[in-house]
Scaffold this active site. Structure first.
Site, PDB file in Angstrom:
ATOM      1  N   ARG A 171       0.813  -1.217   0.000  1.00 15.71           N
ATOM      2  CA  ARG A 171       0.000   0.000   0.000  1.00 15.71           C
ATOM      3  C   ARG A 171       0.854   1.278   0.000  1.00 15.71           C
ATOM      4  O   ARG A 171       0.487   2.290   0.592  1.00 15.71           O
ATOM      5  CB  ARG A 171      -0.969   0.004   1.190  1.00 15.71           C
ATOM      6  CG  ARG A 171      -1.973  -1.147   1.179  1.00 15.71           C
ATOM      7  CD  ARG A 171      -2.904  -1.066  -0.034  1.00 15.71           C
ATOM      8  NE  ARG A 171      -3.817  -2.192  -0.074  1.00 15.71           N
ATOM      9  CZ  ARG A 171      -3.626  -3.309  -0.804  1.00 15.71           C
ATOM     10  NH1 ARG A 171      -2.550  -3.422  -1.572  1.00 15.71           N
ATOM     11  NH2 ARG A 171      -4.507  -4.280  -0.780  1.00 15.71           N
ATOM     12  N   SER A 220     -11.653   0.445   2.205  1.00 19.68           N
ATOM     13  CA  SER A 220     -10.989  -0.161   3.362  1.00 19.68           C
ATOM     14  C   SER A 220     -10.364   0.916   4.237  1.00 19.68           C
ATOM     15  O   SER A 220      -9.630   1.771   3.752  1.00 19.68           O
ATOM     16  CB  SER A 220      -9.910  -1.144   2.904  1.00 19.68           C
ATOM     17  OG  SER A 220     -10.488  -2.241   2.228  1.00 19.68           O
ATOM     18  N   GLU A 290      -5.437   3.201   6.456  1.00 22.16           N
ATOM     19  CA  GLU A 290      -5.229   3.127   5.011  1.00 22.16           C
ATOM     20  C   GLU A 290      -5.874   4.336   4.341  1.00 22.16           C
ATOM     21  O   GLU A 290      -5.326   4.893   3.390  1.00 22.16           O
ATOM     22  CB  GLU A 290      -5.813   1.830   4.446  1.00 22.16           C
ATOM     23  CG  GLU A 290      -5.586   1.649   2.956  1.00 22.16           C
ATOM     24  CD  GLU A 290      -5.969   0.262   2.475  1.00 22.16           C
ATOM     25  OE1 GLU A 290      -6.506   0.167   1.359  1.00 22.16           O
ATOM     26  OE2 GLU A 290      -5.737  -0.720   3.208  1.00 22.16           O
TER      27      GLU A 290
END
EC number: 1.3.1.98
Length: 298
Positions: A171, A220, A290
């Site tokens: 990520r 998310s 995130e």
């Protein structure tokens, strides 16, 4: 510092005290001190060259994976529009502008009979953000398909970065400070369009079944800790359905936060921090955000 910006000559749209909340998938957040939608890359470069280097710059894409705080965003916010959303084929690569939606790129690749980008059909966002966050789903991520990315720096200079230059990790991609992604090349493999579409249909069905796709959400919320699933930790800590003000942890997928209709960005962020603390207390695991949280609190 903003007086010079107010006098800037642009061909695109430059607004001041511009609402950002309606653009966010959460439908929350304050205003941009200045919001610029450039007509093209030269328009963008010209404004950056005129810009006081002390003015902060924030780039927004589809606004799907962000909480824009209620106090808004200081400085200049750049929103890349249609001029940066073109998608074309070059041999077995898809060349996509940073503002092209991930789903659009996936669907266009399928139409061209190029496989490998099916996973993007399940990612709510735009290509620029997919690079910066190394967005992924369903067993793949952006790092596995990206050949190169073109960026523009704060001086308006364009540079092409290779896959190796970006130093992808989970990520995350490493870009020069202040870099704005302009377009990318994504690798595909020739395959039968019908088979590609069938795979995409499976991904969409799985996403619709497991995620609150029709709610006001931002995707998310927390990264998966190494070897663990964030949603499972959140569920085990008793947070499924937890509320704070107008915000709620989704009962369908508890790594998603929801705006039930009257949430503020402060509600969403406070709920997320409560979830982090409960998971820490229960499992001694520190969840990392995130979703990007941008701007000023009130």
């Amino acid at each position: 510092m903003m007086s010079r910006l107010r006098q800037a000559k642009v061909r695109g749209r430059l607004q001041f005290d511009a609402p950002l909340g309606p653009r966010s998938w959460f439908r929350t957040g304050g205003n941009a001190e200045a919001l610029f939608t450039p007509a093209d890359r030269e328009d963008l470069a010209q404004l950056l060259r005129q810009l006081d280097p002390r003015i902060p710059v924030t780039v927004l894409g589809a606004c799907s994976n962000v909480i824009i705080r209620d106090g808004g965003i200081k400085g200049l916010v750049i929103r890349l529009g249609g001029a940066f959303a073109q998608v074309m084929r070059q041999a077995d690569e898809v060349i996509a502008g940073a503002a092209a939606l991930d789903t659009t790129v996936s669907e266009q690749a399928a139409a061209w009979g190029l496989s490998g980008l099916e996973f993007m059909i399940g990612i709510p966002g735009a290509i620029g953000g997919a690079v910066i966050m190394n967005a992924g789903a369903h067993g793949s991520d952006t790092s596995k398909v990206l050949s190169w990315a073109e960026i523009m720096d704060r001086r308006g200079h364009i540079q092409r970065l290779s896959h190796a230059d970006l130093k992808f990790s989970y990520r995350h991609a490493t870009l020069p400070e202040g870099a704005i992604v302009l377009r990318v090349a994504l690798r595909g493999k020739p395959a039968e369009p019908a088979k590609i579409r069938a795979h995409m249909a499976e991904i969409k069905a799985q996403r619709d079944e497991s995620q609150p796709v029709r709610a006001r959400t931002g995707g998310s919320t927390f990264r998966n800790p190494t070897g663990q699933k964030a949603w499972a930790l959140i569920n085990a800590a008793g947070c499924r359905g937890l509320r704070h003000g107008g915000a709620q942890v989704s009962e369908k997928h508890c790594n998603f936060l929801l705006n039930l209709g009257d949430a503020t960005s402060a509600d969403l962020e406070a709920l997320g921090e409560t979830v982090r603390q409960k998971v820490q207390n229960h499992a001694q695991v520190q969840l990392e955000w995130e979703i990007k949280r941008l701007g000023e609190t009130r």
